[in-house]
Design an enzyme around this catalytic site. Sequence first.
Site, PDB file in Angstrom:
ATOM      1  N   ASP A 189       2.688  11.698   8.522  1.00 20.00           N
ATOM      2  CA  ASP A 189       1.616  11.970   7.564  1.00 20.00           C
ATOM      3  C   ASP A 189       0.221  11.720   8.141  1.00 20.00           C
ATOM      4  O   ASP A 189      -0.772  12.149   7.570  1.00 20.00           O
ATOM      5  CB  ASP A 189       1.824  11.218   6.240  1.00 20.00           C
ATOM      6  CG  ASP A 189       2.005   9.727   6.413  1.00 20.00           C
ATOM      7  OD1 ASP A 189       1.983   9.251   7.564  1.00 20.00           O
ATOM      8  OD2 ASP A 189       2.180   9.047   5.388  1.00 20.00           O
ATOM      9  N   ARG A 190       0.130  11.038   9.291  1.00 18.55           N
ATOM     10  CA  ARG A 190      -1.188  10.799   9.886  1.00 18.55           C
ATOM     11  C   ARG A 190      -1.472  11.804  10.997  1.00 18.55           C
ATOM     12  O   ARG A 190      -0.553  12.425  11.523  1.00 18.55           O
ATOM     13  CB  ARG A 190      -1.241   9.404  10.506  1.00 18.55           C
ATOM     14  CG  ARG A 190      -1.089   8.305   9.498  1.00 18.55           C
ATOM     15  CD  ARG A 190      -1.339   6.956  10.156  1.00 18.55           C
ATOM     16  NE  ARG A 190      -1.225   5.919   9.148  1.00 18.55           N
ATOM     17  CZ  ARG A 190      -1.769   4.727   9.246  1.00 18.55           C
ATOM     18  NH1 ARG A 190      -2.451   4.396  10.322  1.00 18.55           N
ATOM     19  NH2 ARG A 190      -1.638   3.850   8.284  1.00 18.55           N
ATOM     20  N   THR A 235       0.832  -1.203   0.000  1.00 24.52           N
ATOM     21  CA  THR A 235       0.000   0.000   0.000  1.00 24.52           C
ATOM     22  C   THR A 235       0.873   1.263   0.000  1.00 24.52           C
ATOM     23  O   THR A 235       0.541   2.264  -0.624  1.00 24.52           O
ATOM     24  CB  THR A 235      -0.906   0.030   1.256  1.00 24.52           C
ATOM     25  OG1 THR A 235      -1.561  -1.225   1.395  1.00 24.52           O
ATOM     26  CG2 THR A 235      -1.958   1.118   1.154  1.00 24.52           C
ATOM     27  N   SER A 266       6.332   3.971   8.516  1.00 30.87           N
ATOM     28  CA  SER A 266       5.187   4.752   8.976  1.00 30.87           C
ATOM     29  C   SER A 266       4.780   4.440  10.412  1.00 30.87           C
ATOM     30  O   SER A 266       5.573   4.610  11.322  1.00 30.87           O
ATOM     31  CB  SER A 266       4.040   4.558   8.001  1.00 30.87           C
ATOM     32  OG  SER A 266       3.053   5.524   8.233  1.00 30.87           O
ATOM     33  N   HIS A 267       3.554   3.928  10.597  1.00 26.59           N
ATOM     34  CA  HIS A 267       3.047   3.700  11.946  1.00 26.59           C
ATOM     35  C   HIS A 267       3.520   2.375  12.548  1.00 26.59           C
ATOM     36  O   HIS A 267       3.215   2.073  13.691  1.00 26.59           O
ATOM     37  CB  HIS A 267       1.512   3.717  11.911  1.00 26.59           C
ATOM     38  CG  HIS A 267       0.972   2.701  10.951  1.00 26.59           C
ATOM     39  ND1 HIS A 267       1.062   2.854   9.591  1.00 26.59           N
ATOM     40  CD2 HIS A 267       0.384   1.508  11.164  1.00 26.59           C
ATOM     41  CE1 HIS A 267       0.529   1.800   9.009  1.00 26.59           C
ATOM     42  NE2 HIS A 267       0.108   0.970   9.933  1.00 26.59           N
ATOM     43  N   ASP A 308       1.984  10.191  13.273  1.00 29.10           N
ATOM     44  CA  ASP A 308       2.608   8.860  13.256  1.00 29.10           C
ATOM     45  C   ASP A 308       4.112   8.930  13.002  1.00 29.10           C
ATOM     46  O   ASP A 308       4.693  10.015  12.972  1.00 29.10           O
ATOM     47  CB  ASP A 308       1.913   7.967  12.227  1.00 29.10           C
ATOM     48  CG  ASP A 308       2.188   8.413  10.798  1.00 29.10           C
ATOM     49  OD1 ASP A 308       2.437   9.610  10.588  1.00 29.10           O
ATOM     50  OD2 ASP A 308       2.160   7.553   9.885  1.00 29.10           O
ATOM     51  N   ASP A 357       6.109   8.733  10.432  1.00 26.10           N
ATOM     52  CA  ASP A 357       6.654   9.581   9.366  1.00 26.10           C
ATOM     53  C   ASP A 357       5.890  10.898   9.204  1.00 26.10           C
ATOM     54  O   ASP A 357       6.137  11.641   8.254  1.00 26.10           O
ATOM     55  CB  ASP A 357       6.700   8.815   8.037  1.00 26.10           C
ATOM     56  CG  ASP A 357       5.336   8.359   7.568  1.00 26.10           C
ATOM     57  OD1 ASP A 357       4.451   8.126   8.416  1.00 26.10           O
ATOM     58  OD2 ASP A 357       5.138   8.223   6.347  1.00 26.10           O
ATOM     59  N   LYS A 415      -0.501  12.739   2.474  1.00 28.99           N
ATOM     60  CA  LYS A 415      -1.296  13.164   3.613  1.00 28.99           C
ATOM     61  C   LYS A 415      -0.361  13.890   4.571  1.00 28.99           C
ATOM     62  O   LYS A 415       0.849  13.693   4.533  1.00 28.99           O
ATOM     63  CB  LYS A 415      -2.011  11.979   4.252  1.00 28.99           C
ATOM     64  CG  LYS A 415      -1.149  10.812   4.683  1.00 28.99           C
ATOM     65  CD  LYS A 415      -2.060   9.682   5.153  1.00 28.99           C
ATOM     66  CE  LYS A 415      -1.268   8.503   5.709  1.00 28.99           C
ATOM     67  NZ  LYS A 415      -0.995   7.492   4.673  1.00 28.99           N
TER      68      LYS A 415
END
Length: 543
Positions: A281-282, A18, A113-114, A277, A279, A376
């Site tokens: 972006d969240r 993803t 990421s997360h 998060d 990186d 995002k």
Amino acid sequence: MKVLHIPTQPFSDQRPGTSGLRKKVRVFQQTPYLHNFIQAICDALPGHEGQTLVLGGDGRYFNREAVQIILKMAAANDWGRVIVGRGGLFSTPAVSTVIRARHAFGGIILSASHNPGGPEHDFGVKYNIGNGGPAPESVTEAIWAASKVLSAYRILDAADIDIDHEGETRLGAMTVEVSNPVSEYAALMERLFDFNALARLLQGPFRMRFDALHAITGPYAHEIFEKRLGAPMGTVVNGTPLPDFGGGHPDPNLVYAKALADELFSADAPDFGAASDGDGDRNMILGKQFFVTPSDSLAVLAAQATCIPAYGGGLRGIARSMPTSQAADVVATALGIPCFETPTGWKFFGNLLDAGRITFCGEESFGTGSNHIREKDGLWAVLAWLSIIAHHGQSVAEIVRAHWARYGRHYYTRHDYEELSTEVGAQMMHALAAQFPILAGQTLVGHTVESADDFAYTDPVDGSQSLHQGLRMRFTDGSRLIFRLSGTGTEGATLRIYHEQYEIDPARQQQDPQRALRDLIALGRGLTRMEALTGRKAPTVIT
Ligand code: VG1
Ligand code: CO
């Protein structure tokens, strides 16, 4: 300095998911796993020679080593210049910003990421194209194809570069520019938002807490909230990026950002809480004793966009990922603008943004963003919320409740079943898909099935097709139940079940979502035969 051509064998598992390629750190640490993937990226990008690459990561374990390898490989693969964040750091939205501002050819983001970090956990590599956004499937599939036919990788035989001081150096024929990871991004935020109005809010009695979860947004949040907007010191907590994120999951939800959630639900809670998060972006948005679901957040931001200077002229359109609730659709209809439904993953928004067909987009997975970049953007969402609060002088809860009263409430919850065996995950999806053709017209737990299908997407801009993007059931009352397998995990399979139900009556809008959605939740468990097949009585994570 010599370019070495080191013979190598392809790995069979370098297909990006993803959001990039994610594996355990120990997999990436095994030479030449990372080398092969970087060579595949270079091989899949004709015309990169002499061009600029932006490079940085979220500071997780193995970030610094990976940066050194990539710099030497970039030099050996004829890139002209690499802009690397000082310390090897860049948030995902900052990479997108710098690619666009500097007209770079692309960027490499080092992050899972997360997902948690540290020697036992996860690492990841993501390639972004010249618009600043995640590589579309045509590019990720080309990278995967290149990874399967590698016979050698190229690397410069050179000493490590100093990445801790800003300035330019040469690496062979290539220029390495070590740059401040925060400045370009912070300058963009100042252009989009009314920093005077935000400073008045944050320097008044209003209290905010931002939890960077020891991930990349710490330095950005300190600079923007405390330094430029003058919020009291201590507004930002856990602001130093750590290689293992302090042992936690850098995932901004009620489960993994528990300390923040507890504070916002305490008696002496601040007015506003937010987290982002690994990186950056969240985002998660909290008010005093109030949680904003990401789907609602997108809808509220869209409805209130004209409070923000950069969007004062209104929105062109909105897009949401398929499992994201239809709250944004209702706003789009009211505004008389189009709303697009795309597969999960930010890469599917890129064409719509580039074509000027949408201004805002979002995902239920705590992702919100706009046409200012092509990723995002966690801090952007926080600044957008603060702008709306400053404009109306209302609390988060008041803003959201007024939104529900006007547009209706979309009760929403996602249940994740993590670390199932790959076989069980595949078997469940297969069995569900087999039942789908006979579901239409049936009434299940009081809802009549309008349609049940395997989501396929045709990009409205370039016509490209993406199949098997999740199994979705739609009921005649607008409710939905959706099933998909995660494409970001590194262990077994994760099944995500998304539940949504529309409530137009304000008198029935104040329920706990787990209660309001209990019938759909039971239906999802029943259709997957979760307990019979796995023994699991409850999901691993509820958001
Ligand atoms: C998840 C989310 C998806 C998001 C992706 C990357 O993917 O569901 O909405 O775009 O993570 O986000 P999946 O395939 O595991 O459901 V991030 O912040 O990890 O780059
Ligand atoms: Co992320």
